[in-house]
Design a protein around this motif. Structure first.
Motif, mmCIF file in Angstrom:
data_model
loop_
_atom_site.group_PDB
_atom_site.id
_atom_site.type_symbol
_atom_site.label_atom_id
_atom_site.label_comp_id
_atom_site.label_asym_id
_atom_site.label_seq_id
_atom_site.Cartn_x
_atom_site.Cartn_y
_atom_site.Cartn_z
ATOM 1 N N ASP B 77 0.845 -1.190 0.000
ATOM 2 C CA ASP B 77 0.000 0.000 0.000
ATOM 3 C C ASP B 77 0.884 1.245 0.000
ATOM 4 O O ASP B 77 2.106 1.151 -0.032
ATOM 5 N N ILE B 78 0.249 2.406 0.056
ATOM 6 C CA ILE B 78 1.004 3.653 0.167
ATOM 7 C C ILE B 78 0.154 4.598 0.995
ATOM 8 O O ILE B 78 -1.071 4.458 1.036
ATOM 9 N N ASP B 79 0.792 5.539 1.688
ATOM 10 C CA ASP B 79 0.023 6.494 2.485
ATOM 11 C C ASP B 79 0.442 7.911 2.111
ATOM 12 O O ASP B 79 1.485 8.389 2.535
ATOM 13 N N VAL B 129 -8.949 2.028 2.828
ATOM 14 C CA VAL B 129 -8.152 1.315 1.831
ATOM 15 C C VAL B 129 -8.405 -0.198 1.884
ATOM 16 O O VAL B 129 -8.659 -0.830 0.863
ATOM 17 N N ALA B 130 -8.352 -0.775 3.111
ATOM 18 C CA ALA B 130 -8.438 -2.229 3.196
ATOM 19 C C ALA B 130 -9.882 -2.725 3.285
ATOM 20 O O ALA B 130 -10.254 -3.677 2.605
ATOM 21 N N GLN B 135 -8.696 2.589 -3.847
ATOM 22 C CA GLN B 135 -7.289 2.529 -4.230
ATOM 23 C C GLN B 135 -6.451 3.425 -3.337
ATOM 24 O O GLN B 135 -6.793 4.589 -3.108
ATOM 25 N N ALA B 136 -5.353 2.866 -2.824
ATOM 26 C CA ALA B 136 -4.593 3.532 -1.758
ATOM 27 C C ALA B 136 -4.139 4.935 -2.151
ATOM 28 O O ALA B 136 -4.251 5.865 -1.354
ATOM 29 N N ILE B 137 -3.643 5.104 -3.379
ATOM 30 C CA ILE B 137 -3.103 6.410 -3.766
ATOM 31 C C ILE B 137 -4.161 7.501 -3.689
ATOM 32 O O ILE B 137 -3.971 8.532 -3.055
ATOM 33 N N VAL B 138 -5.317 7.246 -4.307
ATOM 34 C CA VAL B 138 -6.333 8.299 -4.343
ATOM 35 C C VAL B 138 -7.057 8.415 -3.006
ATOM 36 O O VAL B 138 -7.405 9.516 -2.577
#
Lengths: 318, 330
Positions: B77-79, B129-130, B135-138
């Motif tokens: 993922d990304i934050d 996200v989960a 989608q993690a980015i948006v």
């Protein structure tokens, strides 16, 4: 019945319904919001975002985690280059267009080379490029005074051209038609979907995957350059980091248009609706009388709610 | 397509490769040492005990934020909201400390609440996200706007000072050693403990192959949420350090730090696609970013060129980080 629901679940239909609802809401909150003149004004703003999103769109369609975080930097750079080349004179518009497109293509080429030859993930490569571009902006700004938009360019962006509609909106529509044609009717367009949905299969079928991907990033750079030029016309003179706001909003516009971030699925027509949707939302929030903190909270929360309508990931199944 | 080409390199660079597999952060360490040497060449004074302490206390916040980012990157993922969580916690603790009088008790209570805010933000991110599968980015970009709004609500303009006791402690000494050294030591212990927990392995398993992790019976959603909780927690710790360093509250202080934290993770050799990485690498990556700006400064680069040279240097080490990290992967 199922045909109706499947029609209603198409991203572009969702976006159009949301646009109508938001315009109605805006009219309720501040009468005159949905008037013709106001809608045209919103569309000018949306066209700037939409043009950036066109490049972002093809990069994302090309798959393999395709994303371009450098668009904001290219927009700012192109606005400065254009301002300095034309410097308030109509005769300088054509050289300015050439210079901007060249710069956009150049940085897109660098992105593409790093991503294909060195296999750097697009997010990392374009993030690094964003840093370089922001540094370059400082260099240019210190060296020469940032210039002025030519009167003809400002007229093109802000004044009615044909049928009472400003030139930039016509430009946006033309880009929309061109993109739809390219994506649906040309070999190049089909190849974008091919590398986006299965790069290996596309490679085996003889698609020049690397060249394609480099081309996509160059297209993205050039669209951002056009947007930067138009942004200069919109604001009259360029100021620091004007393009920064487009980096992530262009990605959201693409997502709201129904293009999957995984690549290979989607199109530009939806993205246009997504860009317009985003701009209307921002427009409503600026007309409503709340302070900046409330505006941001509502904007963030609304984005999350809207995302619920679009391509959510698949649930885990054993 | 080029995957097949990786097996010959195994034979060619067997020893180095095995070393890299065991200590994947070695390239990042090498870069840090080179940059330290460069710093020493251009300005011998910059290697003094005093300047190194200063460097550490300035970049401790970025180090912690990069570590925060690492745990979500582990899971693929990304934050993008890490920086705004930092801003939110920063203004929240500064305002609370001021309101409660700025004594030692007030400071500790405010810090505890700061940690809770960080965890709450992480929970929100993990949920959208989960659990909601956005989608993690948006999605984290959207939450970052929300958190920034909250921070602006708490403190509309930068400037409320932190109580003296707080920044004196952060910038001061304890038993003859600078306080940041204790923070660094505590951090190393914490990271070592965390790296031995089941959660780290589970996060990496989810990042490596989410479907496979699910099929072996791992609670994928819960694990990804825990990754975001860790990220929120470390972002709050980063906020404590930035508050100690700047001694004031600023609702926009973390905005620019998010992308640097992602860059630091990549510099450290972690794969953004998940399943592979080390927190030590991210720590070194954050130091690399700090050292690059210091080298660029001490080299005597003209001021208008500094940002450009810095951006270019970061881009180059980013590429190096990716290439070295790929070579190290088993």
């Amino acid at each position: 019945m199922s045909r109706i629901t499947s029609f209603l679940r198409q991203p572009i239909v969702v976006a159009l319904i949301l646009i109508v609802l938001l315009l109605y809401l805006g009219e309720l909150l501040s009468p005159g919001f949905a008037s013709g003149a106001q809608i045209l004004r919103l569309m000018i703003v949306a066209s700037l975002l939409g043009i950036v999103a066109a490049g972002q769109n093809v990069v994302i369609l090309g798959g393999r985690e395709g994303i371009d975080l450098s668009v904001g930097g290219v927009v700012s750079l192109s606005a400065i280059i254009a301002g300095n080349v034309m410097n308030g004179a109509d005769g300088g518009i054509l050289p300015a267009i050439a210079a901007c497109l060249l710069a956009g293509a150049f940085f897109g080429l660098l992105n593409g080379l790093g991503i294909t030859l060195l296999r750097i993930p697009p997010l990392v490569m374009t993030l690094g490029m964003l840093g370089v571009l922001q540094g370059l902006l400082v260099v240019i700004r210190m060296g020469i005074p940032s210039g002025q938009a030519a009167p003809a360019l400002s007229r093109f962006v802000t004044q009615p051209l044909v049928l009472g509609v400003p030139g930039i909106i016509w430009l946006w529509v033309a880009i929309g038609i061109l993109m739809a044609f390219m994506l649906n009717r040309t070999v190049f367009g089909h190849r974008i979907y091919a590398i986006g949905s299965n790069e290996h299969a596309a490679y085996m079928a003889g698609v020049p995957v690397r060249l394609m991907r480099i081309a996509l990033f160059m297209i993205s750079g050039m669209f951002s350059a056009i947007a930067g030029l138009c942004l200069l016309g919109y604001s009259g003179s360029s100021f620091a980091n004007v393009g920064e706001q487009y980096t992530l909003t262009s990605i959201i516009a693409v997502v709201f248009g129904g293009t999957s971030l995984a690549g290979g699925k989607g199109g530009y027509t939806g993205t246009m609706a997504g860009a317009f949707l985003l701009v209307i939302l921002q427009g409503i929030l600026t007309t409503v009388n709340i302070d900046e903190s409330g505006r941001q909270m509502v904007f963030g929360a609304t984005l999350l709610v809207l995302m619920m309508f679009y391509g959510r990931g698949r649930a885990m199944r054993a | 397509m080029a995957e097949i080409a990786t097996s010959p390199t195994y034979r060619r660079a067997g020893g180095i490769r095995r070393l890299l597999e065991r200590y994947p952060f070695l390239p990042a360490l090498a870069i840090v040492l080179v940059l330290l040497a460069l710093n020493g060449v251009f300005s011998p004074n910059s290697l003094s005990y005093r300047s190194l302490t200063g460097l550490l206390s300035t970049y401790m916040a970025l180090i912690l934020l990069a570590i925060a980012q690492t745990y979500v990157v582990y899971a693929g993922d990304i934050d993008l909201s890490a920086g705004s969580i930092l801003s939110l916690v920063n203004v929240a603790i500064v305002v609370l400390m001021e309101r409660w009088g700025g004594g030692a008790g007030a400071v500790l209570l405010a810090l505890a609440i700061g940690l809770l805010i960080g965890l709450a933000c992480g929970l929100v991110n993990g949920f959208v996200v989960a659990a909601l599968r956005l989608q993690a980015i948006v999605a984290t970009f959207a939450t970052s706007i929300f958190f920034t709004g909250l921070a602006l609500y708490i403190l509309p303009v930068a400037g409320t000072p932190a109580p003296t006791i707080f920044w004196r402690t952060y910038g001061g000494r304890l038993l003859g050693l600078p306080f940041v050294f204790y923070i660094l030591a505590a951090l190393v212990v914490l990271l070592t403990v965390l790296s031995r927990t089941r959660l780290t392995t589970q996060l990496l398993a989810v990042g490596d192959d989410q479907q496979a992790a699910y099929q072996t019976g791992l609670p994928v959603v819960a694990i990804r949420i825990r990754g975001y909780l860790l990220c929120g927690l470390f972002s709050a710790l980063a906020a404590f350090c930035i508050t100690g360093d700047t001694a004031s509250g600023d609702p926009l202080v973390g905005g620019k730090m998010t992308l640097f934290s992602v860059a630091a993770v990549v510099l450290g050799g972690s794969a953004l696609s998940g399943g592979w990485g080390t927190v030590v690498g991210s720590l070194l990556g954050a130091l690399t970013i700090g050292l690059i700006s210091s080298v660029v400064f001490f080299m005597g680069t003209p001021s208008e060129w500094q940002n450009f040279v810095q951006g270019l240097a970061i881009l180059i080490v980013l590429m190096a980080g990716v290439l070295a990290g790929r070579r190290a992967r088993p």
